[in-house]
Design an enzyme around this catalytic site. Structure first.
Site, PDB file in Angstrom:
ATOM      1  N   GLY A 138       0.799  -1.213   0.000  1.00  0.00           N
ATOM      2  CA  GLY A 138       0.000   0.000   0.000  1.00  0.00           C
ATOM      3  C   GLY A 138       0.831   1.261   0.000  1.00  0.00           C
ATOM      4  O   GLY A 138       0.359   2.324  -0.435  1.00  0.00           O
ATOM      5  N   ASP A 141       1.227   2.045  -3.560  1.00  0.00           N
ATOM      6  CA  ASP A 141      -0.025   2.655  -4.025  1.00  0.00           C
ATOM      7  C   ASP A 141      -0.064   4.134  -3.637  1.00  0.00           C
ATOM      8  O   ASP A 141      -0.502   4.982  -4.418  1.00  0.00           O
ATOM      9  CB  ASP A 141      -1.225   1.953  -3.388  1.00  0.00           C
ATOM     10  CG  ASP A 141      -1.397   0.520  -3.855  1.00  0.00           C
ATOM     11  OD1 ASP A 141      -1.762   0.320  -5.019  1.00  0.00           O
ATOM     12  OD2 ASP A 141      -1.178  -0.393  -3.043  1.00  0.00           O
ATOM     13  N   GLU A 161       1.534  -7.874  -2.687  1.00  0.00           N
ATOM     14  CA  GLU A 161       0.201  -8.473  -2.710  1.00  0.00           C
ATOM     15  C   GLU A 161       0.185  -9.857  -3.358  1.00  0.00           C
ATOM     16  O   GLU A 161      -0.516 -10.760  -2.880  1.00  0.00           O
ATOM     17  CB  GLU A 161      -0.774  -7.537  -3.444  1.00  0.00           C
ATOM     18  CG  GLU A 161      -1.194  -6.322  -2.645  1.00  0.00           C
ATOM     19  CD  GLU A 161      -0.215  -5.163  -2.764  1.00  0.00           C
ATOM     20  OE1 GLU A 161      -0.547  -4.052  -2.322  1.00  0.00           O
ATOM     21  OE2 GLU A 161       0.907  -5.372  -3.306  1.00  0.00           O
ATOM     22  N   ASP A 169      -4.971  -3.634  -5.153  1.00  0.00           N
ATOM     23  CA  ASP A 169      -6.244  -3.035  -5.549  1.00  0.00           C
ATOM     24  C   ASP A 169      -6.407  -1.572  -5.162  1.00  0.00           C
ATOM     25  O   ASP A 169      -7.505  -1.021  -5.243  1.00  0.00           O
ATOM     26  CB  ASP A 169      -7.417  -3.836  -4.959  1.00  0.00           C
ATOM     27  CG  ASP A 169      -7.353  -3.975  -3.443  1.00  0.00           C
ATOM     28  OD1 ASP A 169      -6.482  -3.338  -2.818  1.00  0.00           O
ATOM     29  OD2 ASP A 169      -8.184  -4.716  -2.893  1.00  0.00           O
TER      30      ASP A 169
END
Length: 288
Positions: A138, A141, A161, A169
């Site tokens: 994350g 991200d 992931e 995602d």
């Protein structure tokens, strides 16, 4: 734009009420604010509270007239360990007797987390990421939603992931191909391998590498101040056009910038920039 129709945000609002972040204005004379991930004991893992606070901080900065540029940094030895799993509010641990209801609840939770990181991208003010130590899952991200990414030589990046039997995602699979190219993005996402600072620079994930955390902080502060010293309207417009053009055809991007400049080229900042150039002095741009 986030908060575009709301009232202006004050410095007091920007400093108050955050548990997982520290929002500061290091130099009161400059239009640069720092948003620091502030859970060093948890290696700045993104908790439900962090996902609630990041968009609030970005919305406040979007509305703050004194904010011209934002630095996203982190306290402690690592930038971000990814999403915090297993704690209170973890959507993966939510129980439901109805599998469809559980799936829909998880879907809504993912969309909310996506929106939290997209708030960085939607903030009108440019956001410069300063990455040191580990940037995992994350965290990747998070920085992919920033406008400029810099790191220290000790930084590393990994999309974990795939090793956790899930699909990333929160935006990396959508943004990284536009940043590093499809091949590099596929390499990172499918192998889950860790890359160091220099490999991250070679593939374009970061644009500058600094020798130490101290050099990183100073270098990113300088970059942000250079941005903050320019015409705010020109900077806001440049970010908006870059984002629109990224997701459009060349023709659509050209049409958008033509429309933007049809209005913005009437600004007082443009007149001041021309006068300053002719008078060989530094321009003094208007406030937001």
């Amino acid at each position: 734009m986030a908060g575009g129709g709301d009232r202006d945000a004050s410095d007091a609002e920007l400093r108050a009420g955050f548990e997982t972040l520290a929002v500061t204005r290091p130099d009161p004379s400059a239009g640069v604010y720092e948003v620091r991930l502030n859970r060093p004991a948890q290696r700045n893992a993104l908790s439900p509270a962090a996902f609630a606070e990041i968009p609030r901080a970005m919305s406040l900065l979007d509305r703050a007239p004194s904010a011209r540029a934002v630095v996203l940094s982190a306290a402690g030895p690592h930038f971000c360990a990814g999403i915090e799993l297993g704690g209170p509010g973890d959507p993966l641990s939510a129980a439901s007797a109805d599998p469809v209801a559980a799936a829909e609840g998880l879907r809504r939770a993912v969309l909310d987390m996506q929106a939290a990181l997209t708030a960085i991208e939607r903030c009108r003010k440019p956001v410069v990421a300063a990455v040191h130590g580990a940037c995992v899952g994350g965290g990747v991200d998070l920085v992919a939603a920033c406008d400029i990414r810099c790191c220290s030589r000790d930084a590393s990046f990994v999309l974990k992931e795939v090793d956790m039997a899930i699909v990333a995602d929160l935006g990396a699979l959508q943004r990284l191909p536009r940043i590093v190219g499809y091949g590099n993005a596929a390499d990172l996402a499918l192998t889950g391998r860790k890359i160091n600072a220099m490999e991250a620079k070679d593939m374009g994930l970061v644009t500058r590498v600094f020798d130490s955390k101290q050099d990183l902080d100073a270098g990113v502060a300088k970059i942000a101040k250079e941005i903050a010293d320019k015409s705010a309207w020109a900077v806001i417009g440049t970010k908006a056009v870059l984002l629109r053009s990224r997701d459009a055809t060349i023709e659509q991007g050209l049409e958008h910038v033509a429309t933007w400049n049809a209005g913005m080229m009437r600004s007082n900042d443009l007149k001041e920039a021309i006068r300053a150039f002719l008078e060989k002095r530094k321009p003094v741009f208007s406030k937001l």
